[in-house]
Design a protein around this motif. Structure first.
Motif, PDB file in Angstrom:
ATOM      1  N   MET A   1      25.126 -12.210  37.104  1.00 27.55           N
ATOM      2  CA  MET A   1      24.358 -13.405  36.760  1.00 27.55           C
ATOM      3  C   MET A   1      24.255 -14.302  37.997  1.00 27.55           C
ATOM      4  N   ILE A   2      23.029 -14.661  38.350  1.00 27.78           N
ATOM      5  CA  ILE A   2      22.797 -15.509  39.512  1.00 27.78           C
ATOM      6  C   ILE A   2      22.616 -16.946  39.051  1.00 27.78           C
ATOM      7  N   ALA A   3      23.398 -17.852  39.613  1.00 23.54           N
ATOM      8  CA  ALA A   3      23.294 -19.257  39.233  1.00 23.54           C
ATOM      9  C   ALA A   3      22.043 -19.863  39.857  1.00 23.54           C
ATOM     10  N   PRO A   4      21.171 -20.476  39.050  1.00 27.43           N
ATOM     11  CA  PRO A   4      19.984 -21.121  39.628  1.00 27.43           C
ATOM     12  C   PRO A   4      20.388 -22.378  40.395  1.00 27.43           C
ATOM     13  N   LEU A   5      19.676 -22.655  41.476  1.00 28.62           N
ATOM     14  CA  LEU A   5      19.919 -23.862  42.257  1.00 28.62           C
ATOM     15  C   LEU A   5      18.676 -24.735  42.223  1.00 28.62           C
ATOM     16  N   SER A   6      18.866 -26.031  42.298  1.00 33.73           N
ATOM     17  CA  SER A   6      17.731 -26.950  42.305  1.00 33.73           C
ATOM     18  C   SER A   6      16.986 -26.842  43.631  1.00 33.73           C
ATOM     19  N   SER A   7      15.769 -27.364  43.645  1.00 30.12           N
ATOM     20  CA  SER A   7      14.973 -27.353  44.866  1.00 30.12           C
ATOM     21  C   SER A   7      15.685 -28.114  45.989  1.00 30.12           C
ATOM     22  N   ASP A   8      16.299 -29.242  45.658  1.00 31.33           N
ATOM     23  CA  ASP A   8      17.003 -30.034  46.675  1.00 31.33           C
ATOM     24  C   ASP A   8      18.201 -29.279  47.239  1.00 31.33           C
ATOM     25  N   LEU A  10      18.571 -26.007  47.321  1.00 28.75           N
ATOM     26  CA  LEU A  10      18.044 -24.917  48.142  1.00 28.75           C
ATOM     27  C   LEU A  10      17.595 -25.440  49.508  1.00 28.75           C
ATOM     28  N   ALA A  11      16.957 -26.594  49.535  1.00 30.68           N
ATOM     29  CA  ALA A  11      16.515 -27.173  50.812  1.00 30.68           C
ATOM     30  C   ALA A  11      17.713 -27.472  51.709  1.00 30.68           C
ATOM     31  N   ALA A  12      18.802 -27.976  51.121  1.00 34.98           N
ATOM     32  CA  ALA A  12      20.009 -28.270  51.895  1.00 34.98           C
ATOM     33  C   ALA A  12      20.625 -26.987  52.449  1.00 34.98           C
ATOM     34  N   ALA A  13      20.683 -25.939  51.614  1.00 36.86           N
ATOM     35  CA  ALA A  13      21.236 -24.660  52.067  1.00 36.86           C
ATOM     36  C   ALA A  13      20.355 -24.058  53.165  1.00 36.86           C
ATOM     37  N   GLU A  14      19.043 -24.172  53.003  1.00 37.68           N
ATOM     38  CA  GLU A  14      18.101 -23.650  54.003  1.00 37.68           C
ATOM     39  C   GLU A  14      18.378 -24.259  55.380  1.00 37.68           C
ATOM     40  N   VAL A  15      18.559 -25.578  55.426  1.00 35.42           N
ATOM     41  CA  VAL A  15      18.821 -26.268  56.691  1.00 35.42           C
ATOM     42  C   VAL A  15      20.134 -25.809  57.299  1.00 35.42           C
ATOM     43  N   LEU A 178      10.003 -21.830  43.439  1.00 32.77           N
ATOM     44  CA  LEU A 178      10.506 -22.699  42.377  1.00 32.77           C
ATOM     45  C   LEU A 178       9.619 -23.932  42.234  1.00 32.77           C
ATOM     46  N   ASP A 179       9.261 -24.548  43.363  1.00 32.38           N
ATOM     47  CA  ASP A 179       8.417 -25.742  43.329  1.00 32.38           C
ATOM     48  C   ASP A 179       7.021 -25.440  42.789  1.00 32.38           C
ATOM     49  N   ALA A 180       6.564 -24.193  42.980  1.00 34.60           N
ATOM     50  CA  ALA A 180       5.233 -23.792  42.496  1.00 34.60           C
ATOM     51  C   ALA A 180       5.265 -23.340  41.037  1.00 34.60           C
ATOM     52  N   GLY A 181       6.441 -23.397  40.421  1.00 30.74           N
ATOM     53  CA  GLY A 181       6.570 -22.978  39.033  1.00 30.74           C
ATOM     54  C   GLY A 181       6.601 -21.473  38.849  1.00 30.74           C
ATOM     55  N   GLU A 182       6.873 -20.739  39.935  1.00 31.03           N
ATOM     56  CA  GLU A 182       6.920 -19.271  39.872  1.00 31.03           C
ATOM     57  C   GLU A 182       8.374 -18.830  39.669  1.00 31.03           C
ATOM     58  N   GLY A 183       8.860 -19.004  38.457  1.00 36.61           N
ATOM     59  CA  GLY A 183      10.269 -18.750  38.164  1.00 36.61           C
ATOM     60  C   GLY A 183      10.684 -17.313  38.409  1.00 36.61           C
ATOM     61  N   GLN A 184       9.832 -16.365  38.036  1.00 33.86           N
ATOM     62  CA  GLN A 184      10.190 -14.951  38.211  1.00 33.86           C
ATOM     63  C   GLN A 184      10.301 -14.595  39.687  1.00 33.86           C
ATOM     64  N   ARG A 238      27.214 -18.472  44.187  1.00 35.13           N
ATOM     65  CA  ARG A 238      26.143 -18.518  43.186  1.00 35.13           C
ATOM     66  C   ARG A 238      25.868 -17.130  42.608  1.00 35.13           C
ATOM     67  N   PHE A 239      26.321 -16.095  43.321  1.00 31.26           N
ATOM     68  CA  PHE A 239      26.149 -14.717  42.856  1.00 31.26           C
ATOM     69  C   PHE A 239      27.427 -14.173  42.204  1.00 31.26           C
ATOM     70  N   GLY A 240      28.374 -15.053  41.953  1.00 25.89           N
ATOM     71  CA  GLY A 240      29.630 -14.631  41.334  1.00 25.89           C
ATOM     72  C   GLY A 240      30.538 -13.888  42.292  1.00 25.89           C
ATOM     73  N   ILE A 241      30.417 -14.165  43.589  1.00 22.56           N
ATOM     74  CA  ILE A 241      31.211 -13.484  44.620  1.00 22.56           C
ATOM     75  C   ILE A 241      32.164 -14.490  45.247  1.00 22.56           C
ATOM     76  N   CYS A 242      33.457 -14.145  45.287  1.00 23.63           N
ATOM     77  CA  CYS A 242      34.479 -15.032  45.853  1.00 23.63           C
ATOM     78  C   CYS A 242      35.284 -14.282  46.911  1.00 23.63           C
ATOM     79  N   PHE A 243      35.883 -15.047  47.804  1.00 27.00           N
ATOM     80  CA  PHE A 243      36.721 -14.437  48.833  1.00 27.00           C
ATOM     81  C   PHE A 243      38.138 -14.295  48.305  1.00 27.00           C
ATOM     82  N   ASP A 244      38.691 -13.084  48.378  1.00 24.81           N
ATOM     83  CA  ASP A 244      40.068 -12.799  47.996  1.00 24.81           C
ATOM     84  C   ASP A 244      40.924 -12.886  49.253  1.00 24.81           C
TER      85      ASP A 244
END
Length: 254
Positions: A1-8, A10-15, A178-184, A238-244
């Protein structure tokens, strides 16, 4: 399960991924480092500070920047532009950046074998073969998104700096969808990020980070190693992956 992130978010992660890409891939020079120092760029980050490693990395980086300001005797109260110009004329700062350049070359490029190679092939290919199957696989992923390495066939595509830049691009495309409403489409792009991280980055990220930690001599590059590791680890959650920590490996939660 992938956790959805808000546009803001995602923009912060992109930078942050774009900055991390630059820190690894581009040889430091006086003008760019002066801008980092004058603006105190690493005092905080818009994404990733949930990670202890990322926060530690920022402390190292910002500490180096603060020390560079003091050593160069930048006037108190100087604007960012004035401070950057002052640093550009400072012999002390020029030597500090020259030290960074020598360390970047020693850690990530090397006259022979780099002390903390940024190439996936170095860690996963038999006999550390460069331009092997991993490079070809990464290149094909880039091409699906209209990207090509500038020095194609002369420089491996599986450099961590290039891969972080690609992830920044994927995150940007997800945000735009996401901003264009293209959820898929946004979900599909997130899935591509999951697959790319899982296959090409996470399997060797910890050994790379420990190599930087062992060989870096400046707070700047100790900070780079910790920040990059923490940033990627934070995004992987966000992908359910953690560091052991005990296994020194990333694991997907069941």
């Amino acid at each position: 399960m992938i956790a959805p992130l808000s546009s803001d978010t995602l923009a912060a992660a992109e930078v942050c991924f774009a900055v991390a890409s630059w820190l690894l891939y581009v040889e430091p020079d006086i003008s760019s480092v002066a801008e980092q120092v004058a603006s105190r760029q690493f005092a905080s980050a818009p994404f990733g500070e949930e990670s202890d490693d990322a926060r530690q990395g920022l402390r190292f980086l910002d500490g180096w920047c603060a020390a560079a300001l003091r050593a160069s005797e930048v006037p108190e109260g100087a604007s960012t532009d004035s401070a950057a110009a002052f640093l550009g004329e400072s012999p002390a700062f020029a030597e500090a950046v020259a030290e960074l350049r020598r360390e970047w070359l020693r850690l990530f490029v090397g006259l022979g074998t780099p002390e903390a190679s940024c190439l996936e092939s170095y860690y996963v290919e038999p006999n550390r073969h460069v331009f092997g199957k991993n490079v070809i696989a990464v290149r094909e992923v880039y091409r699906r998104h209209g990207l090509e390495v500038e020095r194609l066939h002369r420089e491996p595509d599986d450099h961590l700096g290039l891969m972080l830049g690609f992830l920044s691009r994927l995150i940007a495309e997800e945000r735009e969808a996401l901003d264009a409403g293209e959820g898929q489409r946004a979900a599909a792009l997130a899935g591509e990020g999951d697959a790319f991280l899982t296959e090409h980055v996470l399997p060797w990220l910890a050994p790379w980070r420990y190599a930087v930690e062992r060989h870096a001599r400046t707070g700047y590059y100790r900070g780079v190693g910790a920040f990059v590791f923490g940033l990627i680890a934070c995004y992987a959650e966000r992908f359910g992956i953690c560091f052991d920590g005990e296994a020194r490996a990333f694991r997907r939660r069941k």
